[in-house]
Design a protein around this motif. Sequence first.
Motif, PDB file in Angstrom:
ATOM      1  N   LYS A 108      10.611   1.431   6.504  1.00  5.13           N
ATOM      2  CA  LYS A 108       9.640   2.187   5.981  1.00  5.13           C
ATOM      3  C   LYS A 108       8.156   1.603   5.912  1.00  5.13           C
ATOM      4  O   LYS A 108       7.399   2.328   5.167  1.00  5.13           O
ATOM      5  CB  LYS A 108      10.126   2.447   4.331  1.00  5.13           C
ATOM      6  CG  LYS A 108      11.655   3.066   4.225  1.00  5.13           C
ATOM      7  CD  LYS A 108      11.978   3.367   2.711  1.00  5.13           C
ATOM      8  CE  LYS A 108      13.354   3.993   2.583  1.00  5.13           C
ATOM      9  NZ  LYS A 108      13.636   4.069   1.186  1.00  5.13           N
ATOM     10  N   TRP A 168       0.848  -1.233  -0.016  1.00  7.82           N
ATOM     11  CA  TRP A 168      -0.093   0.239   0.107  1.00  7.82           C
ATOM     12  C   TRP A 168       0.780   1.494   0.117  1.00  7.82           C
ATOM     13  O   TRP A 168       1.787   1.483   0.588  1.00  7.82           O
ATOM     14  CB  TRP A 168      -0.907  -0.032   1.178  1.00  7.82           C
ATOM     15  CG  TRP A 168      -2.318  -1.045   1.084  1.00  7.82           C
ATOM     16  CD1 TRP A 168      -1.934  -2.199   1.732  1.00  7.82           C
ATOM     17  CD2 TRP A 168      -3.143  -0.984   0.328  1.00  7.82           C
ATOM     18  NE1 TRP A 168      -3.234  -2.892   1.244  1.00  7.82           N
ATOM     19  CE2 TRP A 168      -4.034  -1.974   0.561  1.00  7.82           C
ATOM     20  CE3 TRP A 168      -3.761   0.190  -0.419  1.00  7.82           C
ATOM     21  CZ2 TRP A 168      -5.320  -2.265   0.062  1.00  7.82           C
ATOM     22  CZ3 TRP A 168      -5.122   0.114  -0.781  1.00  7.82           C
ATOM     23  CH2 TRP A 168      -5.891  -1.193  -0.803  1.00  7.82           C
ATOM     24  N   SER A 169       0.302   2.210  -0.593  1.00  9.72           N
ATOM     25  CA  SER A 169       1.174   3.598  -0.810  1.00  9.72           C
ATOM     26  C   SER A 169       0.834   4.135   0.576  1.00  9.72           C
ATOM     27  O   SER A 169      -0.015   3.771   1.336  1.00  9.72           O
ATOM     28  CB  SER A 169       0.521   4.460  -1.931  1.00  9.72           C
ATOM     29  OG  SER A 169      -0.916   4.556  -1.628  1.00  9.72           O
ATOM     30  N   ALA A 170       1.685   5.125   0.911  1.00 10.87           N
ATOM     31  CA  ALA A 170       1.472   5.840   2.267  1.00 10.87           C
ATOM     32  C   ALA A 170       0.215   6.358   2.587  1.00 10.87           C
ATOM     33  O   ALA A 170      -0.353   6.548   3.579  1.00 10.87           O
ATOM     34  CB  ALA A 170       2.755   6.839   2.295  1.00 10.87           C
ATOM     35  N   SER A 171      -0.520   6.865   1.367  1.00  7.13           N
ATOM     36  CA  SER A 171      -1.713   7.636   1.770  1.00  7.13           C
ATOM     37  C   SER A 171      -2.841   6.500   1.868  1.00  7.13           C
ATOM     38  O   SER A 171      -3.947   6.667   2.348  1.00  7.13           O
ATOM     39  CB  SER A 171      -2.306   8.065   0.262  1.00  7.13           C
ATOM     40  OG  SER A 171      -2.401   7.233  -0.803  1.00  7.13           O
ATOM     41  N   GLY A 172      -2.449   5.088   1.584  1.00  7.02           N
ATOM     42  CA  GLY A 172      -3.572   4.141   1.827  1.00  7.02           C
ATOM     43  C   GLY A 172      -4.657   3.990   0.748  1.00  7.02           C
ATOM     44  O   GLY A 172      -5.605   3.067   0.905  1.00  7.02           O
ATOM     45  N   GLN A 173      -4.430   4.838  -0.296  1.00  4.85           N
ATOM     46  CA  GLN A 173      -5.376   4.861  -1.325  1.00  4.85           C
ATOM     47  C   GLN A 173      -4.999   3.818  -2.416  1.00  4.85           C
ATOM     48  O   GLN A 173      -6.306   3.361  -3.175  1.00  4.85           O
ATOM     49  CB  GLN A 173      -5.415   6.244  -1.965  1.00  4.85           C
ATOM     50  CG  GLN A 173      -5.657   7.323  -1.251  1.00  4.85           C
ATOM     51  CD  GLN A 173      -7.198   7.137  -0.447  1.00  4.85           C
ATOM     52  OE1 GLN A 173      -7.977   7.006  -1.307  1.00  4.85           O
ATOM     53  NE2 GLN A 173      -7.179   7.264   0.756  1.00  4.85           N
ATOM     54  N   GLN A 233       2.290  -1.516   4.561  1.00  8.28           N
ATOM     55  CA  GLN A 233       2.014  -0.106   3.942  1.00  8.28           C
ATOM     56  C   GLN A 233       3.363   0.912   4.311  1.00  8.28           C
ATOM     57  O   GLN A 233       3.708   0.861   5.371  1.00  8.28           O
ATOM     58  CB  GLN A 233       0.636   0.667   4.486  1.00  8.28           C
ATOM     59  CG  GLN A 233       0.298   1.911   4.196  1.00  8.28           C
ATOM     60  CD  GLN A 233      -0.922   2.479   4.807  1.00  8.28           C
ATOM     61  OE1 GLN A 233      -1.508   1.927   5.580  1.00  8.28           O
ATOM     62  NE2 GLN A 233      -1.341   3.691   4.442  1.00  8.28           N
ATOM     63  N   TYR A 234       3.445   1.698   3.189  1.00 10.05           N
ATOM     64  CA  TYR A 234       4.342   2.647   3.570  1.00 10.05           C
ATOM     65  C   TYR A 234       4.249   3.741   4.500  1.00 10.05           C
ATOM     66  O   TYR A 234       2.900   4.148   4.579  1.00 10.05           O
ATOM     67  CB  TYR A 234       4.915   3.572   2.285  1.00 10.05           C
ATOM     68  CG  TYR A 234       5.822   2.493   1.439  1.00 10.05           C
ATOM     69  CD1 TYR A 234       7.127   2.495   1.715  1.00 10.05           C
ATOM     70  CD2 TYR A 234       5.319   1.922   0.047  1.00 10.05           C
ATOM     71  CE1 TYR A 234       8.018   1.749   0.963  1.00 10.05           C
ATOM     72  CE2 TYR A 234       6.209   1.489  -0.737  1.00 10.05           C
ATOM     73  CZ  TYR A 234       7.614   0.988  -0.318  1.00 10.05           C
ATOM     74  OH  TYR A 234       8.442   0.399  -0.749  1.00 10.05           O
ATOM     75  N   ILE A 235       5.000   4.015   5.441  1.00  3.89           N
ATOM     76  CA  ILE A 235       4.696   5.047   6.385  1.00  3.89           C
ATOM     77  C   ILE A 235       4.753   6.295   5.892  1.00  3.89           C
ATOM     78  O   ILE A 235       5.796   6.526   4.959  1.00  3.89           O
ATOM     79  CB  ILE A 235       5.672   4.857   7.592  1.00  3.89           C
ATOM     80  CG1 ILE A 235       5.215   3.322   8.284  1.00  3.89           C
ATOM     81  CG2 ILE A 235       5.595   6.128   8.560  1.00  3.89           C
ATOM     82  CD1 ILE A 235       6.530   3.056   9.334  1.00  3.89           C
ATOM     83  N   LYS A 236       3.948   7.346   6.138  1.00  2.16           N
ATOM     84  CA  LYS A 236       3.788   8.536   5.391  1.00  2.16           C
ATOM     85  C   LYS A 236       5.296   9.447   5.820  1.00  2.16           C
ATOM     86  O   LYS A 236       5.936   9.207   6.850  1.00  2.16           O
ATOM     87  CB  LYS A 236       2.758   9.488   6.223  1.00  2.16           C
ATOM     88  CG  LYS A 236       1.439   9.173   5.511  1.00  2.16           C
ATOM     89  CD  LYS A 236       0.488  10.083   5.937  1.00  2.16           C
ATOM     90  CE  LYS A 236      -0.891   9.627   5.213  1.00  2.16           C
ATOM     91  NZ  LYS A 236      -1.619   8.730   5.768  1.00  2.16           N
TER      92      LYS A 236
END
Length: 270
Positions: A257, A234-239, A267-270
């Motif tokens: 990360k 998952w991208s940091a945005s979770g989208q 999921q990447y951390i923002k």
Amino acid sequence: MSMGVDKKYALLDTDFLYKSHVARNAANHTLTDFVMEFTDYEFFCHEMIKEELTRHEVVPDPNPWLEDKIQSGTVKIYSDRDIVTELGKIYGTSATSMYLTLLQTSCDTFNTGFFEKYYGSMSDMDNLEDVEIFLAVLKTCDDGVPSQNGMGEKKTYVLIQMMEILHSNRVYVFCSDDFRARRSITSLTKPVHCISILGVFYKLMKMGHGKSEMQEYYNRLSAFLKNQTEYRVWSASGQQRIRVPIQQVFDDLYDGKFQMLRNGDLQYIK
């Protein structure tokens, strides 16, 4: 084992077992061996998994390993009879109809119409409460399902639901990184926690296992998945889920990360 409310009940699914068995170091210590050392879990699986593992024809064969763990009591194996017995402690003579309800939920999660096609006749059974008759008819229906139709997966879901009834919110599934499989687990009426194979590497990193030690296990798994060059995380945005090269996922994991989500995804951390 830690006792009481902290205990977690962890199901080992077929995909997870054979992939984590392949992931090993030069001394043949496997990723599954690491998982067995997670002391806050009690491990279990459905007996149908043995047949599924045999059908996958993985080398080295995970079945002797699993059999050893069953014999030693490290992994508890459940048959349909065991499930009905457990349900009987809560639902009494309604245990068999409860089993059918769980089986229907399980089948519907994967294939619409599957339950009606192969098990529909059981809903109209006389003597439904007679456990021996019920199990005999269930076996006959099971035998009518083509072997490639993933019965192990469906029986596994019956078992997960039973465990969730017994141990609400303390049930975990160690599963593969197959997103569809995990999405169906998390779509059950009561979402169950998932831990994917990538999640196991994440946990071991958090427990202090070094990158060079774990790289060997990761490489063996990657070699086994020879046609796969990326994992989806998952991208940091979770989208959205993004494709990341297999080795980069491992590097980013050790660079801190990622966070692990309840459904076992990274999921990447923002």
